[in-house]
Design a protein around this motif. Sequence first.
Motif, PDB file in Angstrom:
ATOM      1  N   THR A   6       0.992  -1.338   0.139  1.00  0.00           N
ATOM      2  CA  THR A   6       0.022  -0.154   0.079  1.00  0.00           C
ATOM      3  C   THR A   6       1.013   1.351   0.106  1.00  0.00           C
ATOM      4  N   ASP A   8      -0.121   4.459   0.841  1.00  0.00           N
ATOM      5  CA  ASP A   8      -0.347   5.221   2.206  1.00  0.00           C
ATOM      6  C   ASP A   8      -1.560   4.692   3.080  1.00  0.00           C
ATOM      7  N   ASP A  34       6.333  -3.581  13.495  1.00  0.00           N
ATOM      8  CA  ASP A  34       6.760  -2.672  14.408  1.00  0.00           C
ATOM      9  C   ASP A  34       5.871  -1.509  14.600  1.00  0.00           C
ATOM     10  N   LEU A  35       6.373  -0.857  15.734  1.00  0.00           N
ATOM     11  CA  LEU A  35       5.711   0.494  15.958  1.00  0.00           C
ATOM     12  C   LEU A  35       5.578   1.354  14.780  1.00  0.00           C
ATOM     13  N   GLY A  36       4.571   1.993  14.573  1.00  0.00           N
ATOM     14  CA  GLY A  36       4.503   2.961  13.655  1.00  0.00           C
ATOM     15  C   GLY A  36       3.858   2.255  12.074  1.00  0.00           C
ATOM     16  N   GLY A  38       1.452   0.607  11.065  1.00  0.00           N
ATOM     17  CA  GLY A  38       0.120   0.713  10.552  1.00  0.00           C
ATOM     18  C   GLY A  38      -0.856  -0.159  10.997  1.00  0.00           C
ATOM     19  N   LYS A  39      -0.634  -0.951  12.128  1.00  0.00           N
ATOM     20  CA  LYS A  39      -1.801  -1.903  12.633  1.00  0.00           C
ATOM     21  C   LYS A  39      -3.111  -1.173  13.388  1.00  0.00           C
ATOM     22  N   THR A  40      -2.822   0.104  13.929  1.00  0.00           N
ATOM     23  CA  THR A  40      -4.089   0.767  14.202  1.00  0.00           C
ATOM     24  C   THR A  40      -4.576   1.349  12.927  1.00  0.00           C
ATOM     25  N   GLU A 106      -3.419  -6.176  18.091  1.00  0.00           N
ATOM     26  CA  GLU A 106      -2.075  -5.648  17.839  1.00  0.00           C
ATOM     27  C   GLU A 106      -1.175  -6.157  18.807  1.00  0.00           C
ATOM     28  N   ASP A 131       5.996   5.801   2.725  1.00  0.00           N
ATOM     29  CA  ASP A 131       4.530   5.635   2.983  1.00  0.00           C
ATOM     30  C   ASP A 131       4.454   4.421   2.625  1.00  0.00           C
ATOM     31  N   GLY A 132       5.098   3.381   2.200  1.00  0.00           N
ATOM     32  CA  GLY A 132       4.783   2.194   1.479  1.00  0.00           C
ATOM     33  C   GLY A 132       4.814   1.169   2.738  1.00  0.00           C
ATOM     34  N   ARG A 133       3.868   0.186   2.520  1.00  0.00           N
ATOM     35  CA  ARG A 133       3.728  -0.723   3.574  1.00  0.00           C
ATOM     36  C   ARG A 133       3.542  -2.287   2.750  1.00  0.00           C
TER      37      ARG A 133
HETATM   38  P1  ADP Z   1       0.949   0.865  14.735  1.00  0.00           P
HETATM   39  O1  ADP Z   1      -0.441   0.852  15.193  1.00  0.00           O
HETATM   40  O2  ADP Z   1       1.570  -0.305  13.786  1.00  0.00           O
HETATM   41  O3  ADP Z   1       1.998   1.338  15.763  1.00  0.00           O
HETATM   42  P2  ADP Z   1      -0.518   3.303  13.356  1.00  0.00           P
HETATM   43  O4  ADP Z   1      -1.568   2.672  12.575  1.00  0.00           O
HETATM   44  O5  ADP Z   1      -0.753   3.749  14.677  1.00  0.00           O
HETATM   45  O6  ADP Z   1       0.947   1.997  13.604  1.00  0.00           O
HETATM   46  O7  ADP Z   1       0.618   4.486  12.665  1.00  0.00           O
HETATM   47  C1  ADP Z   1       0.869   4.139  11.442  1.00  0.00           C
HETATM   48  C2  ADP Z   1       1.379   5.532  10.724  1.00  0.00           C
HETATM   49  O8  ADP Z   1       1.894   5.377   9.434  1.00  0.00           O
HETATM   50  C3  ADP Z   1       0.265   6.716  10.841  1.00  0.00           C
HETATM   51  O9  ADP Z   1       1.008   7.815  11.027  1.00  0.00           O
HETATM   52  C4  ADP Z   1      -0.031   6.497   9.429  1.00  0.00           C
HETATM   53  O10 ADP Z   1      -0.562   7.726   8.545  1.00  0.00           O
HETATM   54  C5  ADP Z   1       1.336   6.306   8.618  1.00  0.00           C
HETATM   55  N1  ADP Z   1       1.348   5.472   7.504  1.00  0.00           N
HETATM   56  C6  ADP Z   1       2.112   5.907   6.298  1.00  0.00           C
HETATM   57  N2  ADP Z   1       1.855   5.161   5.488  1.00  0.00           N
HETATM   58  C7  ADP Z   1       0.995   4.325   5.580  1.00  0.00           C
HETATM   59  C8  ADP Z   1       0.617   2.988   4.844  1.00  0.00           C
HETATM   60  N3  ADP Z   1       0.916   2.654   3.667  1.00  0.00           N
HETATM   61  N4  ADP Z   1      -0.263   2.225   5.917  1.00  0.00           N
HETATM   62  C9  ADP Z   1      -0.379   2.356   7.100  1.00  0.00           C
HETATM   63  N5  ADP Z   1      -0.115   3.519   7.542  1.00  0.00           N
HETATM   64  C10 ADP Z   1       0.642   4.366   6.901  1.00  0.00           C
END
Ligand code: ADP
Length: 148
Positions: A6, A8, A34-36, A38-40, A106, A131-133
């Motif tokens: 993805t 974004d 990992d932290l950040g 995109g799990k939430t 999570e 921003d790729g995941r």
């Molecule tokens: P986690 O719960 O894994 O710690 P979050 O979902 O809280 O992570 O945060 C993900 C962050 O990454 C958000 O700020 C989101 O906008 C950003 N982001 C950037 N690109 C993506 C993507 N492709 N998919 C999901 N989140 C993304």
Amino acid sequence: MTEIITADERQTQDVAKSIAQSLKPGSFIALYGDLGAGKTAFTRGLAKGLGVTEPVLSPTFTLLKVYTSGSLPLYHFDVYRIADPEELIDLGFYDLAAGDGICITEWAELIAEELPPDRLDVFVEYTDEADGRRIKTVPRGGFKEAGF
Ligand code: ADP
Ligand code: MG
């Protein structure tokens, strides 16, 4: 197994939304990453797919948030701060996991031994693009693979 990249957060939410359409009552989703990663964000999309209208925020400090405004109750666990798997009993984790709502957790790797055998594992990983995941889904046990 399915795998998608993805670009974004919106696309990650859309993947989760479409998975939500194929969930049966009692489905369990285990989120890894990992932290950040995109799990939430993924959970937010899943919730939207179920028709949840409340805002979805990470339950890091409460370990569990319950959303009841959708077509099925959604139990959102974040076990990042769990100190002892015994806490899961007090949270009602095992009862909820065996129930008819949708559970999503999570940091599933932290409670690997406690996860139900029938579940969808979802790995959310960083890529070289900012921003790729990469989102990988792996059905376990009797979970029927969600197509998207
Ligand atoms: P986690 O719960 O894994 O710690 P979050 O979902 O809280 O992570 O945060 C993900 C962050 O990454 C958000 O700020 C989101 O906008 C950003 N982001 C950037 N690109 C993506 C993507 N492709 N998919 C999901 N989140 C993304
Ligand atoms: Mg989170």
